[in-house]
Design a protein around this motif. Structure first.
Motif, PDB file in Angstrom:
ATOM      1  N   LEU A  25       0.832  -1.209   0.000  1.00 39.22           N
ATOM      2  CA  LEU A  25       0.000   0.000   0.000  1.00 39.22           C
ATOM      3  C   LEU A  25       0.862   1.252   0.000  1.00 39.22           C
ATOM      4  O   LEU A  25       0.576   2.216  -0.722  1.00 39.22           O
ATOM      5  CB  LEU A  25      -0.918  -0.015   1.218  1.00 39.22           C
ATOM      6  CG  LEU A  25      -1.900   1.165   1.348  1.00 39.22           C
ATOM      7  CD1 LEU A  25      -2.836   1.206   0.145  1.00 39.22           C
ATOM      8  CD2 LEU A  25      -2.688   1.057   2.648  1.00 39.22           C
ATOM      9  N   HIS A  26       1.932   1.226   0.808  1.00 35.83           N
ATOM     10  CA  HIS A  26       2.842   2.373   0.854  1.00 35.83           C
ATOM     11  C   HIS A  26       3.493   2.602  -0.513  1.00 35.83           C
ATOM     12  O   HIS A  26       3.620   3.746  -0.977  1.00 35.83           O
ATOM     13  CB  HIS A  26       3.908   2.139   1.922  1.00 35.83           C
ATOM     14  CG  HIS A  26       4.912   3.246   2.007  1.00 35.83           C
ATOM     15  ND1 HIS A  26       4.643   4.473   2.582  1.00 35.83           N
ATOM     16  CD2 HIS A  26       6.219   3.306   1.569  1.00 35.83           C
ATOM     17  CE1 HIS A  26       5.715   5.248   2.504  1.00 35.83           C
ATOM     18  NE2 HIS A  26       6.680   4.561   1.894  1.00 35.83           N
ATOM     19  N   SER A  27       3.908   1.530  -1.163  1.00 33.01           N
ATOM     20  CA  SER A  27       4.523   1.650  -2.487  1.00 33.01           C
ATOM     21  C   SER A  27       3.531   2.193  -3.506  1.00 33.01           C
ATOM     22  O   SER A  27       3.865   3.027  -4.353  1.00 33.01           O
ATOM     23  CB  SER A  27       5.055   0.290  -2.934  1.00 33.01           C
ATOM     24  OG  SER A  27       5.578   0.361  -4.239  1.00 33.01           O
ATOM     25  N   LEU A  28       2.266   1.737  -3.418  1.00 34.09           N
ATOM     26  CA  LEU A  28       1.240   2.200  -4.349  1.00 34.09           C
ATOM     27  C   LEU A  28       0.956   3.682  -4.158  1.00 34.09           C
ATOM     28  O   LEU A  28       0.868   4.444  -5.129  1.00 34.09           O
ATOM     29  CB  LEU A  28      -0.041   1.381  -4.153  1.00 34.09           C
ATOM     30  CG  LEU A  28      -1.239   1.769  -5.028  1.00 34.09           C
ATOM     31  CD1 LEU A  28      -0.921   1.572  -6.500  1.00 34.09           C
ATOM     32  CD2 LEU A  28      -2.467   0.945  -4.635  1.00 34.09           C
ATOM     33  N   HIS A  30       2.935   5.916  -2.800  1.00 33.45           N
ATOM     34  CA  HIS A  30       4.117   6.668  -3.210  1.00 33.45           C
ATOM     35  C   HIS A  30       4.156   6.830  -4.734  1.00 33.45           C
ATOM     36  O   HIS A  30       4.453   7.914  -5.255  1.00 33.45           O
ATOM     37  CB  HIS A  30       5.371   5.948  -2.714  1.00 33.45           C
ATOM     38  CG  HIS A  30       6.647   6.679  -3.025  1.00 33.45           C
ATOM     39  ND1 HIS A  30       6.999   7.864  -2.423  1.00 33.45           N
ATOM     40  CD2 HIS A  30       7.651   6.378  -3.909  1.00 33.45           C
ATOM     41  CE1 HIS A  30       8.165   8.283  -2.897  1.00 33.45           C
ATOM     42  NE2 HIS A  30       8.578   7.381  -3.799  1.00 33.45           N
ATOM     43  N   GLY A  31       3.851   5.745  -5.454  1.00 35.02           N
ATOM     44  CA  GLY A  31       3.840   5.818  -6.917  1.00 35.02           C
ATOM     45  C   GLY A  31       2.778   6.760  -7.442  1.00 35.02           C
ATOM     46  O   GLY A  31       3.018   7.521  -8.391  1.00 35.02           O
ATOM     47  N   ARG A  32       1.599   6.731  -6.822  1.00 33.28           N
ATOM     48  CA  ARG A  32       0.526   7.613  -7.279  1.00 33.28           C
ATOM     49  C   ARG A  32       0.844   9.082  -6.992  1.00 33.28           C
ATOM     50  O   ARG A  32       0.521   9.954  -7.793  1.00 33.28           O
ATOM     51  CB  ARG A  32      -0.794   7.230  -6.613  1.00 33.28           C
ATOM     52  CG  ARG A  32      -1.373   5.929  -7.136  1.00 33.28           C
ATOM     53  CD  ARG A  32      -2.835   5.792  -6.781  1.00 33.28           C
ATOM     54  NE  ARG A  32      -3.440   4.639  -7.413  1.00 33.28           N
ATOM     55  CZ  ARG A  32      -4.732   4.352  -7.369  1.00 33.28           C
ATOM     56  NH1 ARG A  32      -5.553   5.151  -6.685  1.00 33.28           N
ATOM     57  NH2 ARG A  32      -5.216   3.291  -7.990  1.00 33.28           N
ATOM     58  N   TYR A  36       0.880  11.892  -9.840  1.00 33.56           N
ATOM     59  CA  TYR A  36       0.067  13.112  -9.782  1.00 33.56           C
ATOM     60  C   TYR A  36       0.938  14.370  -9.828  1.00 33.56           C
ATOM     61  O   TYR A  36       0.555  15.370 -10.441  1.00 33.56           O
ATOM     62  CB  TYR A  36      -0.784  13.108  -8.518  1.00 33.56           C
ATOM     63  CG  TYR A  36      -1.896  12.075  -8.532  1.00 33.56           C
ATOM     64  CD1 TYR A  36      -2.445  11.649  -9.734  1.00 33.56           C
ATOM     65  CD2 TYR A  36      -2.384  11.516  -7.353  1.00 33.56           C
ATOM     66  CE1 TYR A  36      -3.450  10.694  -9.758  1.00 33.56           C
ATOM     67  CE2 TYR A  36      -3.396  10.561  -7.368  1.00 33.56           C
ATOM     68  CZ  TYR A  36      -3.916  10.156  -8.582  1.00 33.56           C
ATOM     69  OH  TYR A  36      -4.908   9.219  -8.598  1.00 33.56           O
ATOM     70  N   LEU A  37       2.101  14.321  -9.202  1.00 32.13           N
ATOM     71  CA  LEU A  37       3.012  15.461  -9.258  1.00 32.13           C
ATOM     72  C   LEU A  37       3.498  15.698 -10.690  1.00 32.13           C
ATOM     73  O   LEU A  37       3.568  16.842 -11.162  1.00 32.13           O
ATOM     74  CB  LEU A  37       4.204  15.239  -8.325  1.00 32.13           C
ATOM     75  CG  LEU A  37       3.929  15.362  -6.823  1.00 32.13           C
ATOM     76  CD1 LEU A  37       5.182  15.020  -6.028  1.00 32.13           C
ATOM     77  CD2 LEU A  37       3.443  16.770  -6.480  1.00 32.13           C
TER      78      LEU A  37
END
Length: 300
Positions: A25-28, A30-32, A36-37
């Motif tokens: 979940l943390h990796s997901l 972080h990727g999102r 978005y940035l």
């Protein structure tokens, strides 16, 4: 040597699964966040020139020349818009663009849909050849066709008239291509009942198939409106009378310094800002219909 035995109890397994889930979940997340940035930066790059355009249109000439990329005018003024509407031919340009765009858009939607239906449903000699030529025309740069367009318009005696501005734009190869592909996605079974009732080809097209092609029609409408509204090269070779000048030709003349000397950044960008309003309104009004590509689909 002694052996160490690890007992895998349900509690241990549960803790292991929870740890893996949290890491995933943390990796997901972080990727999102990074995605978005990146999208925000790209959107800012595209939006910034438009924001500068709007801000500059409310500046004075001196302020625009001294601070061309400033987002906040030193003194807010509508002088550029007053000058544009009261001391120029901008209302005439706007009227001509509205007339030509509405007629061309209606004509393209009607003729492109009919041609697309004929190429997708009717069987006649030369059908494949016509479609091949259609694709070939799409690959030819439009600037190459300007001289043939001019010669044909002059030969037909419609140069420097609304007919000369509108007639060559009434059909578009890409619009026919889009409509043909969409009609081919509609099952033929929806037309069988109408054929049993002895409905004619045009009746089937108009009353049954065309209403199902609403997403494609909306797409063609927006593309046709935007294309004819922003058209410039065709109007250059088809007209010369100031009374038939469109917005694109008029704004181009402003860029060449028609009204007075100086940079004239505010009035040029004010004209460009007004030009974007109709296309933006049309797009946002029909945005959901464009995205709803499943509308009109049927089951076999």
């Amino acid at each position: 040597m002694s052996e160490t035995h690890i007992s895998l109890t349900p509690a241990t397994l549960r803790q292991t699964d929870e740890g893996r889930f949290r890491r995933a979940l943390h990796s997901l997340i972080h990727g999102r966040v990074l995605l978005y940035l990146a999208l925000a930066v790209i959107a800012l790059i595209y939006i910034l020139p438009f924001v500068i355009q709007i801000a500059t249109s409310f500046k004075s000439d001196a302020d625009a020349a001294a601070n061309p990329v400033s987002l906040i005018p030193e003194v807010w003024t509508t002088a550029a818009y007053r000058r544009l509407f009261l001391n120029s031919d901008f209302p005439v340009w706007f009227k001509n663009s509205v007339i030509v765009t509405l007629v061309v858009t209606a004509g393209r939607v009607f003729f492109d849909s009919m041609a697309g239906y004929a190429l997708s449903r009717l069987r006649f000699p030369g059908r494949n050849l016509i479609f091949t030529l259609l694709v070939a025309v799409m690959s030819v740069p439009m600037v190459v066709l300007l001289i043939p367009k001019f010669l044909i318009i002059k030969t037909l005696g419609i140069y420097d008239s609304y007919l000369g501005m509108i007639l060559p734009l009434l059909i578009d190869a890409s619009g026919v291509f889009i409509m043909k592909n969409f009609f081919e996605s509609i099952p033929r079974s929806v037309e069988e009942q109408a054929m049993i009732d002895r409905a004619g080809t045009f009746r089937i097209f108009w009353s049954i198939v065309l209403p199902m092609a609403r997403p494609a029609l909306v797409t063609i409408t927006i593309l046709s409106f935007q294309g004819s509204w922003n058209e410039l090269s065709h109007f250059i070779v088809s007209t010369q009378s100031p009374a038939l000048t469109t917005l694109t030709k008029g704004v181009a003349s402003l860029a060449s310094g028609q009204l007075s000397a100086g940079s004239q950044y505010p009035i040029k960008l004010a004209a460009a800002a007004v030009m974007t309003i109709p296309v933006a309104v049309l797009f946002f009004a029909f945005q959901k219909r464009i995205m709803n590509t499943s509308e009109g689909s049927v089951k076999e």
